[in-house]
Design a protein around this motif. Structure first.
Motif, mmCIF file in Angstrom:
data_model
loop_
_atom_site.group_PDB
_atom_site.id
_atom_site.type_symbol
_atom_site.label_atom_id
_atom_site.label_comp_id
_atom_site.label_asym_id
_atom_site.label_seq_id
_atom_site.Cartn_x
_atom_site.Cartn_y
_atom_site.Cartn_z
ATOM 1 N N ILE A 1 96.333 -58.357 -10.132
ATOM 2 C CA ILE A 1 96.602 -57.178 -10.963
ATOM 3 C C ILE A 1 95.343 -56.321 -10.906
ATOM 4 N N GLY A 2 95.448 -55.153 -10.259
ATOM 5 C CA GLY A 2 94.266 -54.299 -10.100
ATOM 6 C C GLY A 2 93.826 -54.196 -8.649
ATOM 7 N N ALA A 3 94.665 -54.693 -7.723
ATOM 8 C CA ALA A 3 94.258 -54.717 -6.309
ATOM 9 C C ALA A 3 94.631 -53.445 -5.557
ATOM 10 N N THR A 4 95.039 -52.398 -6.279
ATOM 11 C CA THR A 4 95.330 -51.136 -5.595
ATOM 12 C C THR A 4 94.043 -50.369 -5.291
ATOM 13 N N SER A 5 92.925 -50.869 -5.799
ATOM 14 C CA SER A 5 91.655 -50.157 -5.602
ATOM 15 C C SER A 5 90.494 -51.128 -5.823
ATOM 16 N N GLY A 6 89.325 -50.729 -5.345
ATOM 17 C CA GLY A 6 88.075 -51.372 -5.727
ATOM 18 C C GLY A 6 87.948 -52.867 -5.472
ATOM 19 N N ILE A 7 87.399 -53.542 -6.444
ATOM 20 C CA ILE A 7 87.048 -54.964 -6.305
ATOM 21 C C ILE A 7 88.299 -55.803 -6.035
ATOM 22 N N GLY A 8 89.376 -55.516 -6.761
ATOM 23 C CA GLY A 8 90.608 -56.286 -6.584
ATOM 24 C C GLY A 8 91.186 -56.098 -5.196
ATOM 25 N N ALA B 1 101.348 -52.699 -8.648
ATOM 26 C CA ALA B 1 100.907 -51.301 -8.508
ATOM 27 C C ALA B 1 101.720 -50.435 -9.454
ATOM 28 N N ARG B 2 101.050 -49.469 -10.084
ATOM 29 C CA ARG B 2 101.832 -48.517 -10.893
ATOM 30 C C ARG B 2 102.442 -47.489 -9.935
ATOM 31 N N ALA B 3 103.423 -46.722 -10.457
ATOM 32 C CA ALA B 3 104.217 -45.853 -9.575
ATOM 33 C C ALA B 3 103.348 -44.966 -8.686
ATOM 34 N N THR B 4 102.270 -44.411 -9.256
ATOM 35 C CA THR B 4 101.449 -43.475 -8.484
ATOM 36 C C THR B 4 100.707 -44.154 -7.324
ATOM 37 N N SER B 5 100.595 -45.461 -7.366
ATOM 38 C CA SER B 5 99.833 -46.166 -6.320
ATOM 39 C C SER B 5 100.712 -46.990 -5.394
ATOM 40 N N VAL B 6 102.017 -46.954 -5.620
ATOM 41 C CA VAL B 6 102.911 -47.812 -4.832
ATOM 42 C C VAL B 6 102.806 -47.502 -3.341
ATOM 43 N N MET C 1 92.533 -60.780 -11.933
ATOM 44 C CA MET C 1 92.783 -59.584 -12.752
ATOM 45 C C MET C 1 91.561 -58.662 -12.753
ATOM 46 N N SER C 2 91.787 -57.439 -12.263
ATOM 47 C CA SER C 2 90.677 -56.480 -12.211
ATOM 48 C C SER C 2 91.141 -55.070 -12.560
ATOM 49 N N ALA C 3 92.326 -54.937 -13.149
ATOM 50 C CA ALA C 3 92.763 -53.586 -13.557
ATOM 51 C C ALA C 3 91.876 -53.127 -14.710
ATOM 52 N N GLY C 4 91.644 -51.841 -14.772
ATOM 53 C CA GLY C 4 90.913 -51.343 -15.922
ATOM 54 C C GLY C 4 90.050 -50.153 -15.598
ATOM 55 N N PHE C 5 89.603 -49.509 -16.655
ATOM 56 C CA PHE C 5 88.767 -48.311 -16.491
ATOM 57 C C PHE C 5 88.000 -48.070 -17.776
ATOM 58 N N PRO D 1 77.099 -53.213 -10.987
ATOM 59 C CA PRO D 1 77.605 -51.991 -10.359
ATOM 60 C C PRO D 1 78.109 -52.251 -8.937
ATOM 61 N N VAL D 2 79.363 -51.882 -8.708
ATOM 62 C CA VAL D 2 79.966 -52.057 -7.380
ATOM 63 C C VAL D 2 80.469 -50.689 -6.934
ATOM 64 N N ASP D 3 80.198 -50.371 -5.683
ATOM 65 C CA ASP D 3 80.526 -49.044 -5.164
ATOM 66 C C ASP D 3 82.035 -48.903 -4.921
ATOM 67 N N THR D 4 82.771 -48.600 -5.958
ATOM 68 C CA THR D 4 84.233 -48.503 -5.889
ATOM 69 C C THR D 4 84.673 -47.118 -6.377
ATOM 70 N N PRO D 5 85.958 -46.784 -6.201
ATOM 71 C CA PRO D 5 86.450 -45.526 -6.792
ATOM 72 C C PRO D 5 86.226 -45.494 -8.312
ATOM 73 N N GLY D 6 86.294 -46.655 -8.948
ATOM 74 C CA GLY D 6 86.047 -46.717 -10.401
ATOM 75 C C GLY D 6 84.636 -46.277 -10.726
ATOM 76 N N LEU D 7 83.677 -46.710 -9.932
ATOM 77 C CA LEU D 7 82.284 -46.329 -10.191
ATOM 78 C C LEU D 7 82.050 -44.854 -9.834
HETATM 79 N N1 LIG Z 1 82.819 -51.133 -10.221
HETATM 80 C C1 LIG Z 1 81.901 -51.478 -11.108
HETATM 81 O O1 LIG Z 1 80.738 -51.106 -10.980
HETATM 82 C C2 LIG Z 1 82.254 -52.353 -12.282
HETATM 83 C C3 LIG Z 1 81.216 -52.936 -13.007
HETATM 84 C C4 LIG Z 1 81.540 -53.767 -14.082
HETATM 85 C C5 LIG Z 1 82.871 -53.969 -14.429
HETATM 86 N N2 LIG Z 1 83.853 -53.354 -13.718
HETATM 87 C C6 LIG Z 1 85.248 -53.579 -14.123
HETATM 88 O O2 LIG Z 1 85.894 -54.273 -13.090
HETATM 89 C C7 LIG Z 1 87.268 -53.854 -12.996
HETATM 90 C C8 LIG Z 1 87.537 -53.362 -11.579
HETATM 91 O O3 LIG Z 1 86.678 -52.292 -11.315
HETATM 92 P P1 LIG Z 1 86.790 -51.404 -9.996
HETATM 93 O O4 LIG Z 1 85.494 -50.734 -9.847
HETATM 94 O O5 LIG Z 1 87.364 -52.223 -8.919
HETATM 95 O O6 LIG Z 1 87.860 -50.301 -10.474
HETATM 96 P P2 LIG Z 1 88.806 -49.308 -9.651
HETATM 97 O O7 LIG Z 1 88.378 -49.175 -8.256
HETATM 98 O O8 LIG Z 1 88.880 -48.067 -10.458
HETATM 99 O O9 LIG Z 1 90.225 -50.083 -9.722
HETATM 100 C C9 LIG Z 1 90.797 -50.281 -10.979
HETATM 101 C C10 LIG Z 1 92.169 -50.869 -10.917
HETATM 102 O O10 LIG Z 1 92.735 -50.716 -12.234
HETATM 103 C C11 LIG Z 1 93.920 -49.913 -12.161
HETATM 104 N N3 LIG Z 1 93.957 -48.951 -13.267
HETATM 105 C C12 LIG Z 1 92.982 -48.087 -13.631
HETATM 106 N N4 LIG Z 1 93.402 -47.340 -14.658
HETATM 107 C C13 LIG Z 1 94.668 -47.712 -14.933
HETATM 108 C C14 LIG Z 1 95.627 -47.289 -15.887
HETATM 109 N N5 LIG Z 1 95.394 -46.307 -16.767
HETATM 110 N N6 LIG Z 1 96.831 -47.893 -15.902
HETATM 111 C C15 LIG Z 1 97.111 -48.881 -15.023
HETATM 112 N N7 LIG Z 1 96.228 -49.337 -14.088
HETATM 113 C C16 LIG Z 1 95.024 -48.749 -14.046
HETATM 114 C C17 LIG Z 1 93.790 -49.137 -10.862
HETATM 115 O O11 LIG Z 1 95.089 -48.738 -10.466
HETATM 116 P P3 LIG Z 1 95.302 -47.355 -9.617
HETATM 117 O O12 LIG Z 1 94.868 -47.673 -8.231
HETATM 118 O O13 LIG Z 1 96.766 -47.117 -9.763
HETATM 119 O O14 LIG Z 1 94.445 -46.319 -10.259
HETATM 120 C C18 LIG Z 1 93.137 -50.166 -9.965
HETATM 121 O O15 LIG Z 1 94.081 -51.108 -9.511
HETATM 122 C C19 LIG Z 1 87.454 -52.762 -14.033
HETATM 123 O O16 LIG Z 1 88.012 -53.321 -15.188
HETATM 124 C C20 LIG Z 1 86.042 -52.291 -14.312
HETATM 125 O O17 LIG Z 1 85.922 -51.798 -15.637
HETATM 126 C C21 LIG Z 1 83.582 -52.568 -12.630
#
Ligand SMILES: NC(=O)c1ccc[n+]([C@@H]2O[C@H](COP(=O)([O-])OP(=O)(O)OC[C@H]3O[C@@H](n4cnc5c(N)ncnc54)[C@H](OP(=O)(O)O)[C@@H]3O)[C@@H](O)[C@H]2O)c1
Length: 328
Positions: free
Chosen positions: A26-33, A53-58, A109-113, A217-223
């Motif tokens: 859960i959360g593998a549509t982007s980043g670490i997952g 995946a949510r609809a926008t990422s399917v 599980m890595s979904a979140g923001f 800190p991981v260089d992902t779209p989330g960061l």
């Molecule tokens: N990267 C870092 O530096 C870092 C550091 C510490 C902790 N974390 C935590 O580690 C987890 C993974 O981080 P990441 O950097 O891999 O993040 P990411 O690249 O932004 O990926 C996040 C994942 O969560 C899903 N998601 C985000 N917002 C959502 C929403 N409103 N509803 C449903 N799904 C949603 C995304 O789905 P979509 O693809 O559909 O958007 C994606 O699958 C997060 O919880 C983050 O807070 C990250």
């Protein structure tokens, strides 16, 4: 620190794991997952992969799964469309897995923001940054316990902030009162309530190995999004490395309450668990200690209060979902 070389050596042994490993992401549509999913699929033989995946990422996720099907055709890759910012959507996820599988080996599980833009409640009246990082994750584990307990060495990896837990606003766990909410407080609550709830699952399910990882800190779209809001942490792990390390956490016996997955590499010892029985792990794979805070929370039964609050939230979400079905 577990070197990347050790991580890679260990991951290379995943191919020798028994076939038909079942893993839910859960959360593998982007980043670490996403990186973890790519690495696990590469290594494991005949996996049954489920990914949400949510609809926008399917569409983009379907493309990714198509590449995985090509690179490891022994596996099956199932996309489940669900929006995990709603607790009630977890039922769909769990049903999809339960219909086809009689056990689950790994839940990743890595979904979140981080909600830099402020709190915008979902239809369930919850902060989606907390739902994705706490409520939906715990609902998933709760519902999948029967299948996890049927696996030989079941493992949960929750990627968030293990070891970085902080004080809770115990009178307002969901931070509903606007002055109590901030993007930072909702992050601390998600991490701290997550550790307490995961420890409860560990206590009640002694064969279950649970890792709560703080990746740093991981260089992902989330960061990248965080950078737009002025955050720029100095050193960053690459997304690729985070996936390799994540797979190590999900498969090495170093993070297992009992062996059964990939035997530990020479020179490594079983990681130390928290007083509540889970592995709180730092970016480099070492156990971290936040016992002073967690011991006090457990001693004052805050863990029980958190769980009871969480169950009420789940009941409320279920009631809302069934009344909206009735209206249709
Ligand atoms: N990267 C870092 O530096 C870092 C550091 C510490 C902790 N974390 C935590 O580690 C987890 C993974 O981080 P990441 O950097 O891999 O993040 P990411 O690249 O932004 O990926 C996040 C994942 O969560 C899903 N998601 C985000 N917002 C959502 C929403 N409103 N509803 C449903 N799904 C949603 C995304 O789905 P979509 O693809 O559909 O958007 C994606 O699958 C997060 O919880 C983050 O807070 C990250």
């Amino acid at each position: 620190m577990v070197s990347l070389q050790t991580v890679r050596k260990s991951n290379a042994h995943i191919a020798a794991l028994p076939q038909d490993l079942v893993a839910l992401f859960i959360g593998a549509t982007s980043g670490i997952g996403q990186s973890a999913l790519q690495h696990l699929s590469q290594h494991v033989s005949s996996p049954h992969i489920y990914s949400v995946a949510r609809a926008t990422s399917v569409a983009s996720h379907e493309n990714l799964l198509a590449t995985l099907r090509q690179s490891n055709p022994t596996g099956t890759y199932n996309l489940i469309t669900a929006d995990v910012s709603l607790v009630s959507e977890i039922d769909k996820v769990v049903d999809a897995v339960m219909q086809k599988e009689s056990k689950v080996d790994i839940v990743f599980m890595s979904a979140g923001f981080m909600a830099y833009e402020g709190r915008h409640n979902t239809g369930e009246g919850l902060d989606p940054s907390m739902t994705t990082r706490y409520y939906s994750r715990m609902r998933t584990v709760q519902h999948l316990l029967p299948l996890l307990n049927k696996a030989e060495s079941p493992r949960i990896v929750s990627v968030l902030a293990g070891g970085m837990e902080g004080p809770l606003n115990e009178d307002d766990l969901d931070l509903r009162d606007p002055p109590n909410w901030s993007f930072w407080n909702s992050s601390v609550h998600s991490a701290t309530m997550g550790t307490l709830a995961l420890e409860r699952f560990a206590h009640q399910n002694p064969r279950l190995s649970i890792v709560h990882w703080f990746p740093g800190p991981v260089d992902t779209p989330g960061l990248a999004k965080a950078r737009k809001f002025g955050m720029s942490p100095p050193t960053q792990m690459s997304q690729v490395e985070s996936g390799e390390r994540a797979v190590f956490l999900a498969t090495s016996d170093r993070y297992a309450v009992q062996g059964g997955f990939v035997p530990m590499e020479k020179g490594l010892e079983t990681a130390k668990r928290s007083g509540g029985g889970i592995f709180l792990v730092d970016p480099q794979g070492e156990s971290t200690d936040n016992e002073r805070l967690l011991f006090d929370l457990r001693k004052r039964c805050v863990d029980e209060a958190v769980w009871s609050f969480t169950e009420n939230v789940f009941a409320d979400c279920a009631a809302r979902a069934s009344s909206s079905k009735d209206e249709l």
